[in-house]
Design an enzyme around this catalytic site. Structure first.
Site, PDB file in Angstrom:
ATOM      1  N   TYR A 155       4.208   4.987  11.415  1.00 48.21           N
ATOM      2  CA  TYR A 155       4.784   3.404  11.547  1.00 48.21           C
ATOM      3  C   TYR A 155       5.578   2.789  10.406  1.00 48.21           C
ATOM      4  CZ  TYR A 155       0.303   3.233   8.661  1.00 48.21           C
ATOM      5  OH  TYR A 155      -0.334   3.299   7.384  1.00 48.21           O
ATOM      6  N   HIS A 170      -3.255   4.455   4.706  1.00 52.02           N
ATOM      7  CA  HIS A 170      -4.646   3.532   5.057  1.00 52.02           C
ATOM      8  C   HIS A 170      -5.722   4.293   4.459  1.00 52.02           C
ATOM      9  CE1 HIS A 170      -7.310   0.402   6.646  1.00 52.02           C
ATOM     10  NE2 HIS A 170      -7.989   1.293   7.246  1.00 52.02           N
ATOM     11  N   ARG A 196       0.894  -1.080  -0.157  1.00 49.23           N
ATOM     12  CA  ARG A 196       0.126  -0.140  -0.157  1.00 49.23           C
ATOM     13  C   ARG A 196       1.038   1.270  -0.012  1.00 49.23           C
ATOM     14  NH1 ARG A 196      -1.214   2.550   4.546  1.00 49.23           N
ATOM     15  NH2 ARG A 196      -1.310   0.655   5.981  1.00 49.23           N
TER      16      ARG A 196
END
Length: 377
Positions: A284, A275, A271
């Site tokens: 992260y 998100h 990805r």
């Protein structure tokens, strides 16, 4: 056909618990993700299929960019981008026949559009507008599923029902790596294998369940290995290799259609975007990791192969990009129009036959709206 008459159905005298029901060896995935582009197998790939995949990849990338921009303009409440995962989405849509069903997750708007749903209707749910936005039965596409993995048992149920009725239908269900940590995932796989349902599970392993990396979700060698525990084949494929994903899914769909039962396919991808537009991915993961995956971009991988085979000239590239721009312009124009809302739609499609309570609430709202309209005059 009854449940007991099906192949693989439970029998009153099963083998002893210590004795394996199935030889696990043929079910195990390869040690490395299967690839086509950049290998000798690429020479056998159908040129027309590569052109279709390329056109849909470029269109899908533009769709993701435009939808993301619409969130910044307040025209979408949220958008889970699939940039970097376009090969999985496009292959899933193109591999199905018209009578088959697609069961998408919330990130799979691109697969829904590639399946033939209007680009605006595919975004309606994410806009906070009317119901699903499209007719699932018309397009054979289930509603975009926001709860994690709950679409998987639905896919199994539809596929099993189709088989009982004698309908030649395969269901293809998409889920992310995070969804494999949900109970619905395990229940769906178990039922699918026991019933030998004609269903294919495609796990898009993009590395993170929001901020949780895969290593914190499972200690399995791969997600494809989980298939063995349920008695179905597991396949591991490079999720950025559009030709490879299409080939693996085509084999799985063909197997399901011929009565061979379900298959679990893990597509290893990434990805690129956050998100959703509400996520800060820098908290992260490192930028260097993202840049590494940009070098494995699905569009560039396919372009490289097509250039090497003389399948992609500048005119074709320009035509594809212009078509993608036209789609984006139309999407932008129609999404910038305010939706015409009818409050009475609250009562539509709740029950096939409205309950007395629902009729009462409907009458109350209608009376309030009429009184408000009279007061305005």
């Amino acid at each position: 056909m009854t449940v007991m008459e099906q192949r693989g159905a439970y029998r009153p005298t099963p083998p002893p618990a210590w004795q394996p029901r199935t030889d696990p060896a043929p079910l195990l995935p390869d040690a490395e993700p299967y690839r086509v582009l950049g290998t000798e197998a690429a020479a056998q790939a159908d040129p027309e299929l590569l052109r279709r995949l390329y056109a849909q990849l470029v269109r899908g990338r533009r769709y993701n960019v435009q939808a993301t921009a619409l969130t910044k303009q307040g025209r979408l409440a949220v958008y889970p981008s699939s940039t970097g995962q376009e090969a999985c989405e496009v292959a899933a849509a193109l591999v199905l026949q018209e009578r088959d069903w697609l069961f998408p997750s919330y990130r799979d708007t691109l697969a829904v559009v590639a399946r033939g749903v209007d680009p605006v209707e595919a975004l309606t749910l994410l806009r906070g507008d009317w119901h699903t936005g499209y007719d699932p039965h018309e397009h054979r596409v289930a509603p975009l599923c926001t709860p994690l993995a709950t679409q998987l048992p639905h896919a199994v149920g539809l596929a099993h029902a189709a088989r009982l009725k004698g309908d030649d239908v395969v269901a293809l269900a998409l889920v992310g790596d995070g969804g494999t940590s949900e109970g619905d995932f395990h229940e769906a796989l178990n039922f699918a294998a026991v019933w030998q349902a004609p269903v294919v599970f495609l796990v898009q392993n993009n590395g993170f369940a929001i901020s949780v990396p895969l290593a914190k979700q499972t200690a399995a060698p791969s997600l494809a290995h989980k298939a063995v525990g349920y008695g179905m084949p597991g396949r591991l494929v490079d999720g950025n290799d559009a030709a490879a994903v299409h080939e693996v899914l085509a084999d799985a769909v063909r197997r399901a259609r011929e009565g061979g039962g379900p298959t679990l396919v893990e597509a290893v991808t990434y990805r690129i975007d956050a998100h959703t537009n509400a996520d800060d991915a820098t908290r992260y993961r490192a930028d260097a990791e993202v840049e590494t995956w940009r070098e494995h971009d699905p569009i560039e991988l396919l372009e490289r192969e097509m250039n090497a085979r003389g399948l992609l000239d500048e005119d074709t590239r320009r035509t594809v990009r212009e078509a993608a721009e036209e789609m984006a312009a139309d999407l932008r124009a129609r999404m910038n129009q305010d939706a015409v809302l009818d409050p009475m739609d609250l009562f539509s499609h709740v029950y096939a036959e409205p309950t007395p309570q629902l009729r009462e609430q409907q009458a109350l709202l209608r009376a309030e709206l009429e009184a408000e309209q009279e007061g305005a005059h």
